[in-house]
Design an enzyme around this catalytic site. Structure first.
Site: not given
Ligand SMILES: Cc1cc2nc3c(=O)[nH]c(=O)nc-3n(C[C@H](O)[C@H](O)[C@H](O)COP(=O)(O)OP(=O)(O)OC[C@H]3O[C@@H](n4cnc5c(N)ncnc54)[C@H](O)[C@@H]3O)c2cc1C
Ligand SMILES: *[C@@H]1O[C@H](CO)[C@@H](O)[C@H](O)[C@H]1NC(C)=O
Ligand SMILES: *[C@@H]1O[C@H](CO)[C@@H](O)[C@H](O)[C@H]1NC(C)=O
Ligand SMILES: *[C@@H]1O[C@H](CO)[C@@H](O)[C@H](O)[C@H]1NC(C)=O
Ligand SMILES: *[C@@H]1O[C@H](CO)[C@@H](O)[C@H](O)[C@H]1NC(C)=O
Ligand SMILES: *[C@@H]1O[C@H](CO)[C@@H](O)[C@H](O)[C@H]1NC(C)=O
Ligand SMILES: *[C@@H]1O[C@H](CO)[C@@H](O)[C@H](O)[C@H]1NC(C)=O
Length: 591
Positions: A526, A569
């Site tokens: 997280h 979460h």
């Molecule tokens: C194993 C695990 C379990 C979890 N369990 C839960 C849960 O049960 N419930 C919950 O609410 N949260 C959970 N979380 C946390 C939650 O899923 C994340 O905090 C959230 O999805 C992050 O969203 P975001 O939009 O910040 O980034 P992300 O969803 O990670 O999106 C970032 C995107 O950018 C892309 N990217 C990165 N670098 C580049 C680049 N240079 N060029 C192009 N694309 C790029 C990536 O491929 C990705 O698709 C969990 C996380 C993990 C890892």
């Protein structure tokens, strides 16, 4: 309140010959970096406006037909596969020395395609604290309609009610893209009464619906799941696939964003003109006529800022990156949680998907010791602040971090936000639990160690940097052990499998517990805060409009901007935040 259903209505009334992208041309109004949890919300909402063209640059590919993603009972199957970035940390010197893996999804849908699907929001007071520190408009009452706007709640069936699913209708939205509910294969009805009776004796009550801003208690939380199809409902299934044919929305997958390209003639605010990417055809630029929006996640968006010349001058100079905006707080304030597991042999065989969580308050954990712990922590905060500032080489100002830590202390000890989450998992022949203290005081950082975008950055969460964080990890473990020897829960389990009394005896010392914690913990996945939404003078990277300070048209919209760790979460809050941020953007251009 900014809830723009009007804009959506206008969109559908527009004639069909609206603007669309020309595939021979790489110019779009908005270029979003990262088609993940947050990025796809923004892409969806902006492309509701037919006059906007939107491109999403995504390093991963479609996982629509990947069983490891769609299955609702395969948590962990995708770990270590090609759709997991499996970022590696620096050696964790306060936590036994070894490195940790921080997982994140590399796919259309981002980390929502590999996560645990738990849907729990936050405690009201902690969202309100965002506004208290200067982020005008970011409070619970303003965010709440967006939790509802994003949600398509699936009302529990009678059978699901019998197994413990419950809710208050006023906490849920019915018309949003994201399906939230329980699996048809919930764990059977005999477990919840046992947990309820057990935790009542430890002073913890049943919480019928955790999603209304009061999170303390024992709860059976919903998941991001499509109940009828029995598949995970990730950001792509919710916000992208049903809209894939919008002519003004394009996902450019299998493509890595390297850095922002600037208008070199601008000498006051930095003006982005596009993003340099490495795709299947090599390096090219995708041009943005309005804005570049970074949604690459909290372990990537700050890295892209640094590679683009926005960050700490000392770090950029070391890698010969020309300074565009002097903003030393980029990549600081990294906050994650630490997770340990405790498990028992089960006396029964449990089928189905359990979603039982206990979120006790600090008083429920510490009882009469509560005020002693509160004052001990309070009197350490000045030292914590000194050390965070020192370990950031002064990039984090002592006064700023002290104010943030004091706020956190008061949330935990005065506002009584939940202290820990304890997940209870009766599965097959084991009854295990995973837990994490929710608001650690440790602060880390993420920074580039090369100007080459293909090189991995230095990620250092500084797990257990402070005594109190390690103490919390141990104290919650002891509390869980207490729960498992309390009837009737004790009747459901046999031997303790982990840690096991041979490793950590009943009367184990603090150091025995600490060694167990350090040799067995993992990241709770997280990470937040690496491009914090805070006033610039308080160490912020973005303001309440999520625009990066010193730039005219670059925003960050993902977990990086969450300034303080939350007790839910993360995804529910990220979906809501990204939906609200999309309205902020629409308002800027439309009205
Ligand atoms: C194993 C695990 C379990 C979890 N369990 C839960 C849960 O049960 N419930 C919950 O609410 N949260 C959970 N979380 C946390 C939650 O899923 C994340 O905090 C959230 O999805 C992050 O969203 P975001 O939009 O910040 O980034 P992300 O969803 O990670 O999106 C970032 C995107 O950018 C892309 N990217 C990165 N670098 C580049 C680049 N240079 N060029 C192009 N694309 C790029 C990536 O491929 C990705 O698709 C969990 C996380 C993990 C890892
Ligand atoms: C699914 O996960 C398994 C193991 O965890 C792996 O072997 C397999 O390649 C994965 N499938 C896909 C499509 O990635
Ligand atoms: C998008 O268009 C393709 C090709 O016509 C079609 O197969 C697909 O079903 C459409 N998707 C949606 C969500 O309508
Ligand atoms: C960056 O800003 C800091 C704080 O305002 C200032 O002390 C420093 O001199 C600046 N550095 C550069 C290279 O502009
Ligand atoms: C639930 O499952 C357990 C273990 O299989 C079983 O003993 C119990 O009878 C079941 N309870 C109900 C109400 O079905
Ligand atoms: C915490 O300590 C500060 C000074 O270090 C003091 O001003 C404040 O009153 C204390 N707060 C609590 C709740 O003890
Ligand atoms: C702060 O750092 C110093 C030097 O490393 C260390 O001795 C001290 O124990 C640290 N203080 C806290 C509260 O962690």
């Amino acid at each position: 309140m900014l809830v723009f259903n009007i804009a959506t209505v206008i969109f559908w009334l527009l004639p069909v010959d609206a603007k669309s992208y020309d595939s021979s041309n790489s110019h779009y109004d908005f270029v979003i970096v990262g088609g993940g949890t947050s990025g796809l919300v923004v892409a969806n909402r902006l492309s509701e406006m037919r006059d906007f063209t939107v491109a999403v640059i995504e390093a991963g590919d479609s996982v629509l037909n990947n069983y490891n993603v769609s299955t609702t009972t395969g948590y962990g199957l995708s770990f270590g596969t090609a759709i997991d970035w499996k970022y590696q940390t620096e050696d964790q010197i306060y936590a036994g020395g070894s490195k940790q893996i921080m997982r994140a999804g590399k796919a259309i849908g981002g980390t929502s395609t590999i996560n645990g699907m738990a849907y729990t929001r936050a405690q009201k007071a902690q969202i309100d604290s965002w506004e208290k520190v200067g982020n005008k408009g970011w409070n619970w009452n303003n965010l709440f309609p967006y939790y509802l706007k994003s949600e398509q709640f699936q009302v529990p069936t009678p059978d699901q009610f019998a197994r413990g699913a419950d809710y208050y209708p006023s906490y849920h939205g019915e018309h949003g893209p994201l399906k939230v509910g329980w699996s048809k294969a919930m764990t059977n009805s005999s477990v919840l009464p046992v947990l309820d009776e057990t935790f009542q004796q430890l002073g913890v009550s049943y919480n019928r619906d955790i999603n209304g801003g009061s999170m303390i208690g024992l709860t059976v939380h919903p998941d991001t799941i499509d109940r009828e199809e029995n598949v995970r409902h990730d950001a792509a299934r919710a916000y992208y696939w049903p809209y894939e044919n919008r002519s003004n929305l394009k996902i450019i997958s299998n493509t890595y964003a390297n850095k922002i390209i600037w208008d070199e003639s601008s000498d006051s605010e930095a003006v982005a003109v596009g993003v340099e990417v490495t795709g299947v055809d090599g390096i090219e630029t995708i041009y943005a006529t309005k804005e570049v929006i970074l949604s690459a996640g909290s372990l990537k968006s700050p890295v892209i800022l640094e590679l683009s010349g926005i960050g700490n001058p000392d770090i950029l100079k070391k890698h010969e990156i020309p300074l565009k905006v002097n903003l030393s707080s980029v990549g600081e304030n990294l906050q994650d949680q630490t997770n340990n597991g405790i498990s028992y042999e089960g006396n029964e065989f449990w089928l189905g998907l359990p979603t039982f969580s206990v979120l006790p308050s600090v008083e429920q954990i510490y009882g009469d010791d509560f005020s002693a712990v509160s004052s001990a922590v309070n009197s350490s905060l000045a030292d914590y602040a000194k050390n965070v500032s020192f370990s950031s080489n002064g990039a984090v100002l002592e006064a700023n971090i002290l104010a943030a830590l004091q706020l956190q202390h008061d949330l935990v000890f005065k506002s009584h936000v939940p202290f820990a989450e304890i997940v209870l998992l009766p599965i097959g022949h084991t009854f295990s639990s995973e837990y994490w203290p929710l608001l650690p005081f440790s602060r880390g950082s993420i920074h580039i160690n090369s100007a080459d975008a293909t090189q991995t950055p230095d990620i250092n969460p500084n797990y257990f940097m402070f005594e109190q964080d390690l103490k919390s990890q141990v104290d919650v473990a002891r509390y869980i052990r207490k729960a498992f020897v309390t009837p009737p829960l004790s009747d459901l389990v046999g031997e303790e499998l982990a840690p096991g009394f041979e490793h950590v005896p009943g009367d184990a010392s603090k150091s025995t517990w600490e060694n167990w914690v350090k040799s067995n913990y993992r990241s709770n996945f997280h990470p937040v805060g690496t491009a914090s939404m805070l006033p610039r003078e308080k160490g912020g990277v973005v303001g309440p409009d999520l625009k990066v300070y010193g730039t005219k048209n670059v925003r960050v919209i993902d977990a990086s901007v969450v300034p303080f760790q939350i007790c839910g979460h993360l995804t529910s809050t990220l979906y809501a935040m990204a939906d609200r941020a999309s309205d902020v953007i629409k308002k800027r251009y439309i009205f």
